[in-house]
Design a protein around this motif. Structure first.
Motif, mmCIF file in Angstrom:
data_model
loop_
_atom_site.group_PDB
_atom_site.id
_atom_site.type_symbol
_atom_site.label_atom_id
_atom_site.label_comp_id
_atom_site.label_asym_id
_atom_site.label_seq_id
_atom_site.Cartn_x
_atom_site.Cartn_y
_atom_site.Cartn_z
ATOM 1 N N ALA A 203 -20.666 17.223 19.656
ATOM 2 C CA ALA A 203 -20.764 16.404 18.443
ATOM 3 C C ALA A 203 -19.833 16.877 17.333
ATOM 4 N N ALA A 204 -19.677 18.184 17.176
ATOM 5 C CA ALA A 204 -18.858 18.712 16.088
ATOM 6 C C ALA A 204 -17.388 18.334 16.270
ATOM 7 N N SER A 205 -16.866 18.585 17.464
ATOM 8 C CA SER A 205 -15.460 18.242 17.705
ATOM 9 C C SER A 205 -15.266 16.737 17.730
ATOM 10 N N ARG A 206 -16.279 16.002 18.173
ATOM 11 C CA ARG A 206 -16.192 14.540 18.193
ATOM 12 C C ARG A 206 -15.960 14.007 16.786
ATOM 13 N N SER A 207 -16.720 14.491 15.841
ATOM 14 C CA SER A 207 -16.589 14.026 14.467
ATOM 15 C C SER A 207 -15.208 14.348 13.914
ATOM 16 N N ALA A 208 -14.697 15.552 14.213
ATOM 17 C CA ALA A 208 -13.392 15.962 13.705
ATOM 18 C C ALA A 208 -12.275 15.109 14.293
ATOM 19 N N VAL A 209 -12.337 14.831 15.589
ATOM 20 C CA VAL A 209 -11.301 14.026 16.251
ATOM 21 C C VAL A 209 -11.310 12.601 15.713
ATOM 22 N N LEU A 210 -12.486 12.026 15.561
ATOM 23 C CA LEU A 210 -12.583 10.656 15.069
ATOM 24 C C LEU A 210 -12.123 10.555 13.619
ATOM 25 N N ALA A 211 -12.507 11.535 12.807
ATOM 26 C CA ALA A 211 -12.081 11.522 11.400
ATOM 27 C C ALA A 211 -10.564 11.618 11.303
ATOM 28 N N ASP A 212 -9.956 12.434 12.150
ATOM 29 C CA ASP A 212 -8.496 12.569 12.156
ATOM 30 C C ASP A 212 -7.839 11.256 12.569
ATOM 31 N N ALA A 213 -8.428 10.581 13.565
ATOM 32 C CA ALA A 213 -7.874 9.303 14.021
ATOM 33 C C ALA A 213 -7.975 8.234 12.939
ATOM 34 N N VAL A 214 -9.054 8.264 12.178
ATOM 35 C CA VAL A 214 -9.209 7.321 11.068
ATOM 36 C C VAL A 214 -8.154 7.602 9.998
ATOM 37 N N THR A 215 -7.951 8.879 9.689
ATOM 38 C CA THR A 215 -6.952 9.265 8.691
ATOM 39 C C THR A 215 -5.555 8.808 9.097
ATOM 40 N N LYS A 216 -5.245 8.886 10.391
ATOM 41 C CA LYS A 216 -3.924 8.494 10.888
ATOM 42 C C LYS A 216 -3.788 6.984 11.063
ATOM 43 N N GLY A 217 -4.893 6.250 10.869
ATOM 44 C CA GLY A 217 -4.843 4.804 10.995
ATOM 45 C C GLY A 217 -4.957 4.305 12.425
ATOM 46 N N LEU A 218 -5.351 5.179 13.357
ATOM 47 C CA LEU A 218 -5.488 4.766 14.752
ATOM 48 C C LEU A 218 -6.797 4.018 14.988
ATOM 49 N N LEU A 219 -7.825 4.368 14.211
ATOM 50 C CA LEU A 219 -9.133 3.737 14.323
ATOM 51 C C LEU A 219 -9.595 3.295 12.943
ATOM 52 N N GLN A 220 -10.430 2.258 12.919
ATOM 53 C CA GLN A 220 -11.050 1.818 11.680
ATOM 54 C C GLN A 220 -12.339 2.605 11.446
ATOM 55 N N HIS A 221 -12.555 3.010 10.200
ATOM 56 C CA HIS A 221 -13.741 3.812 9.886
ATOM 57 C C HIS A 221 -15.020 3.088 10.288
ATOM 58 N N GLU A 222 -15.073 1.790 10.054
ATOM 59 C CA GLU A 222 -16.285 1.025 10.358
ATOM 60 C C GLU A 222 -16.625 1.071 11.850
ATOM 61 N N ALA A 223 -15.610 1.193 12.698
ATOM 62 C CA ALA A 223 -15.843 1.157 14.140
ATOM 63 C C ALA A 223 -16.457 2.450 14.666
ATOM 64 N N VAL A 224 -16.273 3.558 13.949
ATOM 65 C CA VAL A 224 -16.742 4.855 14.455
ATOM 66 C C VAL A 224 -17.634 5.582 13.460
ATOM 67 N N SER A 225 -18.015 4.912 12.375
ATOM 68 C CA SER A 225 -18.762 5.584 11.315
ATOM 69 C C SER A 225 -20.074 6.184 11.823
ATOM 70 N N GLN A 226 -20.709 5.535 12.819
ATOM 71 C CA GLN A 226 -21.986 6.049 13.315
ATOM 72 C C GLN A 226 -21.826 7.351 14.085
ATOM 73 N N HIS A 227 -20.581 7.681 14.473
ATOM 74 C CA HIS A 227 -20.337 8.912 15.224
ATOM 75 C C HIS A 227 -19.798 10.032 14.349
ATOM 76 N N LEU A 228 -19.584 9.753 13.054
ATOM 77 C CA LEU A 228 -19.043 10.757 12.158
ATOM 78 C C LEU A 228 -20.169 11.529 11.493
ATOM 79 N N GLN A 229 -20.059 12.841 11.493
ATOM 80 C CA GLN A 229 -21.054 13.671 10.823
ATOM 81 C C GLN A 229 -20.678 13.790 9.356
ATOM 82 N N LEU A 230 -21.620 13.500 8.504
ATOM 83 C CA LEU A 230 -21.379 13.605 7.067
ATOM 84 C C LEU A 230 -21.709 15.009 6.591
#
Length: 217
Positions: free
Chosen positions: A150-177
């Motif tokens: 879960a920890a690395s998952r959140s970091a990878v997804l957040a990085d992809a959102v920052t780079k514009g590869l993914l939309q935040h809304e599509a992966v927000s449920q997998h991001l750890q706040l």
């Protein structure tokens, strides 16, 4: 697909680019070129035309523009470097659909322990899939493959959102706040004192000081 006003702008860009490199392109010919270019984002087209102005001499062709468009597809070895991470079930991978399809071809060889053959199979499949995607003017589409860490998952997804590869809304449920930082000292509060926490901003500090004066009164 480009909007109508973007297509009009692209016609102007094509005509101007041709003029800059010493060519002539009539607006109606440019409009025909736009029909083959309208599936790409305008920033990518502007960048490609900028390259044409720097590199071409004497003639602007549709093929010259197309080969300079960054369609988001990674190079074969870059795609393999991403795909091989999926061999670890803990890892979250953000890859293109083309990379994922090529990985499915290589996966049986990876599971059999032959990574050398797997890489060759991947590169062969990826080159074929990439050729087909570009022939159909398909830009890269990125999707996540979620690992169970879960920890690395959140970091990878957040990085992809920052780079514009993914939309935040599509992966927000997998991001750890991150847990919010406290604005006051809870230990001091138990003793009847109001103290700001080290990370509190000036506005919060002022409000806490005001509360402290009210309590003292």
């Amino acid at each position: 697909m480009l909007a109508d006003h973007e297509q009009d702008h692209l016609v102007d860009l094509l005509v101007a680019t041709a003029e800059v490199i010493g060519d002539q392109l009539r607006p109606n010919a440019a409009a025909y070129m736009v029909q083959d270019l309208a599936c790409y984002a305008l920033p990518a087209l502007e960048k490609a035309l900028s390259s044409c102005r720097r590199e071409l001499k004497g003639r602007l062709s549709l093929a010259a523009v197309l080969e300079r468009i960054d369609d988001g597809h990674p190079a074969p070895n870059e795609a393999w470097a991403v795909a091989i991470q999926a061999a670890d079930e803990r890892a979250t991978v953000v890859w293109t659909t083309t990379t994922q399809q090529a990985w499915n071809v290589a996966l049986p060889l990876v599971e059999a322990g032959d990574k050398i053959a797997a890489r060759l199979a991947f590169l062969e499949a990826y080159a074929r899939l990439l050729k087909d995607a570009r022939a159909e003017r398909q830009v890269a589409t990125y999707t996540p493959s979620l690992g169970f860490d879960a920890a690395s998952r959140s970091a990878v997804l957040a990085d992809a959102v920052t780079k514009g590869l993914l939309q935040h809304e599509a992966v927000s449920q997998h991001l750890q706040l991150a847990a919010p930082s406290p604005t006051f000292n809870p230990v001091a509060l138990l003793a009847g004192k109001v103290e700001a926490a080290p990370g509190a901003n000036e506005k919060i500090r002022a409000r806490l000081e005001e509360m402290a004066r009210e309590l003292a009164a």
